[in-house]
Structures are given as C-alpha cells and as structure tokens.
Write a protein that holds these residues in place. Structure first.
Motif, PDB file in Angstrom:
ATOM      1  N   LEU A 103     -45.148 -10.379 -16.848  1.00  0.00           N
ATOM      2  CA  LEU A 103     -44.158 -10.868 -17.818  1.00  0.00           C
ATOM      3  C   LEU A 103     -43.435  -9.740 -18.550  1.00  0.00           C
ATOM      4  N   CYS A 104     -43.012  -8.733 -17.816  1.00  0.00           N
ATOM      5  CA  CYS A 104     -42.291  -7.616 -18.428  1.00  0.00           C
ATOM      6  C   CYS A 104     -40.820  -7.968 -18.636  1.00  0.00           C
ATOM      7  N   ALA A 105     -40.339  -9.016 -17.924  1.00  0.00           N
ATOM      8  CA  ALA A 105     -38.960  -9.504 -18.038  1.00  0.00           C
ATOM      9  C   ALA A 105     -37.940  -8.638 -17.311  1.00  0.00           C
ATOM     10  N   CYS A 106     -38.387  -7.671 -16.505  1.00  0.00           N
ATOM     11  CA  CYS A 106     -37.436  -6.881 -15.711  1.00  0.00           C
ATOM     12  C   CYS A 106     -36.594  -7.797 -14.825  1.00  0.00           C
ATOM     13  N   CYS A 107     -37.247  -8.800 -14.200  1.00  0.00           N
ATOM     14  CA  CYS A 107     -36.542  -9.663 -13.244  1.00  0.00           C
ATOM     15  C   CYS A 107     -35.528 -10.566 -13.941  1.00  0.00           C
ATOM     16  N   SER A 108     -35.979 -11.306 -14.939  1.00  0.00           N
ATOM     17  CA  SER A 108     -35.079 -12.271 -15.581  1.00  0.00           C
ATOM     18  C   SER A 108     -33.874 -11.578 -16.215  1.00  0.00           C
ATOM     19  N   THR A 109     -34.089 -10.376 -16.765  1.00  0.00           N
ATOM     20  CA  THR A 109     -32.972  -9.695 -17.426  1.00  0.00           C
ATOM     21  C   THR A 109     -32.097  -8.918 -16.443  1.00  0.00           C
ATOM     22  N   SER A 110     -32.410  -9.001 -15.141  1.00  0.00           N
ATOM     23  CA  SER A 110     -31.474  -8.418 -14.172  1.00  0.00           C
ATOM     24  C   SER A 110     -30.736  -9.531 -13.436  1.00  0.00           C
ATOM     25  N   CYS A 111     -30.964 -10.774 -13.875  1.00  0.00           N
ATOM     26  CA  CYS A 111     -30.409 -11.934 -13.180  1.00  0.00           C
ATOM     27  C   CYS A 111     -29.163 -12.457 -13.906  1.00  0.00           C
ATOM     28  N   PRO A 112     -27.984 -12.400 -13.254  1.00  0.00           N
ATOM     29  CA  PRO A 112     -26.759 -12.886 -13.917  1.00  0.00           C
ATOM     30  C   PRO A 112     -26.864 -14.349 -14.361  1.00  0.00           C
ATOM     31  N   SER A 113     -27.558 -15.166 -13.575  1.00  0.00           N
ATOM     32  CA  SER A 113     -27.706 -16.575 -13.973  1.00  0.00           C
ATOM     33  C   SER A 113     -28.467 -16.677 -15.292  1.00  0.00           C
ATOM     34  N   PHE A 114     -29.431 -15.777 -15.497  1.00  0.00           N
ATOM     35  CA  PHE A 114     -30.188 -15.776 -16.757  1.00  0.00           C
ATOM     36  C   PHE A 114     -29.334 -15.205 -17.891  1.00  0.00           C
ATOM     37  N   TRP A 115     -28.469 -14.236 -17.576  1.00  0.00           N
ATOM     38  CA  TRP A 115     -27.567 -13.716 -18.621  1.00  0.00           C
ATOM     39  C   TRP A 115     -26.655 -14.833 -19.123  1.00  0.00           C
ATOM     40  N   TRP A 116     -26.110 -15.629 -18.166  1.00  0.00           N
ATOM     41  CA  TRP A 116     -25.116 -16.647 -18.551  1.00  0.00           C
ATOM     42  C   TRP A 116     -25.789 -17.811 -19.280  1.00  0.00           C
ATOM     43  N   ASN A 117     -26.966 -18.246 -18.788  1.00  0.00           N
ATOM     44  CA  ASN A 117     -27.606 -19.444 -19.347  1.00  0.00           C
ATOM     45  C   ASN A 117     -29.081 -19.204 -19.692  1.00  0.00           C
ATOM     46  N   PRO A 118     -29.369 -18.255 -20.584  1.00  0.00           N
ATOM     47  CA  PRO A 118     -30.778 -17.963 -20.877  1.00  0.00           C
ATOM     48  C   PRO A 118     -31.493 -19.139 -21.537  1.00  0.00           C
ATOM     49  N   ASP A 119     -30.717 -20.041 -22.141  1.00  0.00           N
ATOM     50  CA  ASP A 119     -31.341 -21.186 -22.813  1.00  0.00           C
ATOM     51  C   ASP A 119     -31.619 -22.335 -21.851  1.00  0.00           C
ATOM     52  N   LYS A 120     -30.937 -22.321 -20.692  1.00  0.00           N
ATOM     53  CA  LYS A 120     -31.087 -23.467 -19.785  1.00  0.00           C
ATOM     54  C   LYS A 120     -31.732 -23.111 -18.452  1.00  0.00           C
TER      55      LYS A 120
END
Lengths: 115, 231
Positions: free
Chosen positions: B144-161
């Motif tokens: 759970l270091c978040a390297c993956c999620s924070t390199s994902c454009p889909s997560f950048w655009w919709n981190p809440d969803k």
C-alpha cells in the motif's frame, strides 16, 4: 446538502464487453474489406459500386458501421465521464452524441441502399 | 550528487518550488533514501516520510525522475543527475514530499479488504490446499505504498470514484481467497462504470510497482469473473 460521492450504478460490464466485441468486428471487417478492394481493384465509380453490390456486402458493411458507432459511443461517454464534471452538461452531451450516432446509422443505411 | 527537490509549505509558500541540493555522498550511501537523509541533516526543514528503509513499509513512495518508486530501494547509481524528486502525483501535498493519503485509503477500505466468512471458525484455522493458497501469490504482497494508484491517470481524474489499482488488487486478493464467502457482494460492489471500469489497462501500475506486482492482471481477472457471472 450532503456532498456524498455517488457510485454503484451497477452497469459497465456490458459496455466493456461490447467495446471488445465491436473492436473484433471492426478489425475483421477492415482486413476483409482491404482484401476485397484489392481483388476487385476498382478504377472508377462503377468499380466501387461493384464492391457493395451484393446484399450480404451491404449487410456486413452496415454491421461494421453499427459496431463503429456503438464502440464510439462508449469511448466518447468515457471521455465525458472523465472530463465533464457538471451532471446536466454531461447528460446533455450524452444525449446529443446518441442522437448524432443514431442519425449517422440511418445515414449509413441510406448510403448503402441508396445507390 | 545534485538533487532538485520539490518544496512546498502551505503555511509559508505562495506556491511550490524546486530546491537544489548538492550532496557529498559517502561510500555507504547506496540508496536514494540514504541521500535524502543526508539532505535532511543539511536542511531539517525538508519533510518526507520513511520508516523501515528496506521496501517493506511503503512510507517513502515518491516521484523519482518522473517515475514513482520507493526511495529506500532505488539505487543511487541507477539515477540520472540532477535527480528530480517530487511528491506522489495527483495527491494533495501536506508539505514537501508528504502527501495526504486519505482518499487512497478510503478507496482501499471501500473494497472490504478483510475475509468475510460467517461460518463458525474451526478450532485452529480455516484451511486451504497448497493450490488454493498459491492463488494469493502476487496479490497479498502489496504494501500500500500508492505508487501504482498515483501513476494512474484514471485515478488522477476520479480519485473519489475509481478504486484504483491498489484497491482493485486487494479486491481480487479476497475474490481469489477460497475461504471468503462474499464473492457476489464483492462483484456487485465493483460492477460500476467508475469503480472498476475506469481502468483502461494502460499498465502504468505494473510499470511502477516496487514489489513487482501486476494490478492490471488482477483487474482483468475481476472482469473475467464478472463476465462468467453474466454469460
């Protein structure tokens, strides 16, 4: 008003699957069409008409266009979902896109069976 | 060795800026974290998170020369100078390299990352065959270091969803667990145009995972399960 994040629409799988299936339809048709055009090798308008002369060719071409429009609908909707944050505007754009693609479908039929 | 480090203190700075540090490294300094600790000794206003310093806790995830990674297991010898260090992309910055991970953990919690099994527990343990246990390899190792999620454009655009690759990897970790009984509820929870289907398989997550895991593959397997359930 509570600013709650609302998710859980319980759809998405069908669209994802449809996008894959329509992609295969488009890929197969594209290869087939290039081969057919290569074989018939039209040099003028009459030659191009000959490619689309048989009814089955018109039907598979229509299937290609319907796949293209369905595929495009899902792709464009995804773009709206990412970038258009205002719900009313997003719904408006989605309706316009659907109407436009429906019109394109009818237009494709007119072109294919109109000559 | 020359470093350019992102600095931002919301209480003092109007906007973020890059600060240069020229550090005299010692022969024992092997990893980026060693250099950052040396910089911290030079300038104690620099804020960063670190803990285990051996790639297990996931605290020191940051953007290193444009790519997310853990400072403690990134070799200094592999880095081009000047080394540009920024906080994880797309996350609210608390200060310097420290980001607010609330949204990331909210998504992680939303997939119920725990075993759901209402049958009375046996005296010792719920058993698995070696094959069933092997299904969890490549899934349970996430730190759970978040390297993956924070390199994902889909997560950048919709981190809440969008749940993001880390959350979805964990979702599949429990879908793949033979002892879990909430498969249907878990799939219901994910069948959503935002929560799961924002993933377009661009594999940024696989590219950056410091543990060598493959969230895209796990997401593909969730989609497989949804298809099997439907057709």
């Amino acid at each position: 008003m509570v600013r709650r994040t609302i998710t859980g629409a319980h759809y998405g799988l069908k669209d994802w699957l449809v996008q894959r299936v329509t992609a295969v339809v488009m890929a197969v048709f594209s290869i087939f069409f290039v081969i057919r055009a290569w074989v018939i090798c039209p040099s003028d308008y009459i030659g191009w008409v000959a490619i689309f002369e048989p009814s089955w060719m018109r039907i598979v071409t229509l299937l290609f266009f319907l796949s293209l429009f369905w595929h495009a609908w899902i792709g464009v909707r995804d773009i709206y979902m990412d970038y258009v944050k205002c719900t009313a505007l997003r719904l408006g754009l989605q309706v316009v896109t659907i109407l436009l693609l429906a019109a394109y479908s009818l237009w494709a039929i007119q072109i294919l069976w109109g000559f | 060795m020359l470093f350019k480090i992102y600095r931002y203190d919301p209480d003092k700075d109007a906007k973020p800026y890059m600060q240069e540090y020229d550090v005299e490294l010692q022969s024992t300094d092997r990893m980026l974290l060693d250099a950052l600790i040396r910089i911290k000794a030079m300038d104690d206003t620099l804020s960063l998170r670190r803990s285990c310093r051996e790639g297990v806790c996931g605290s020191d995830a940051m953007n290193i020369n444009g790519k997310n990674g853990l400072a403690c297991i990134t070799k200094l010898s592999d880095l081009k100078t000047p080394v540009e260090i920024r906080p994880l992309p797309g996350m609210p910055v608390i200060r310097d390299l420290v980001v607010d991970m609330s949204q990331f953990f909210k998504q992680y919690h939303s997939v119920k990352p725990f075993l759901v099994n209402d049958t009375p527990p046996p005296d010792k343990e719920r058993k698995q065959s070696p094959e069933e246990r092997a299904e969890l390899d490549g899934l349970y190792e996430c730190i759970l270091c978040a390297c993956c999620s924070t390199s994902c454009p889909s997560f950048w655009w919709n981190p809440d969803k969008f749940v993001g690759p880390a959350g979805l990897l964990q979702a599949y970790r429990f879908l793949a667990d033979s002892r879990d009984q909430a498969t249907s509820e878990r799939l219901d929870n994910l069948e959503d145009p935002y929560r799961l289907f924002r993933c377009h398989s661009i594999m940024n997550c696989v590219d950056v995972c410091p543990k060598g895991l493959n969230p895209t593959k796990a997401i593909g397997k969730i989609k497989d399960m949804l298809v099997k359930r439907m057709v």
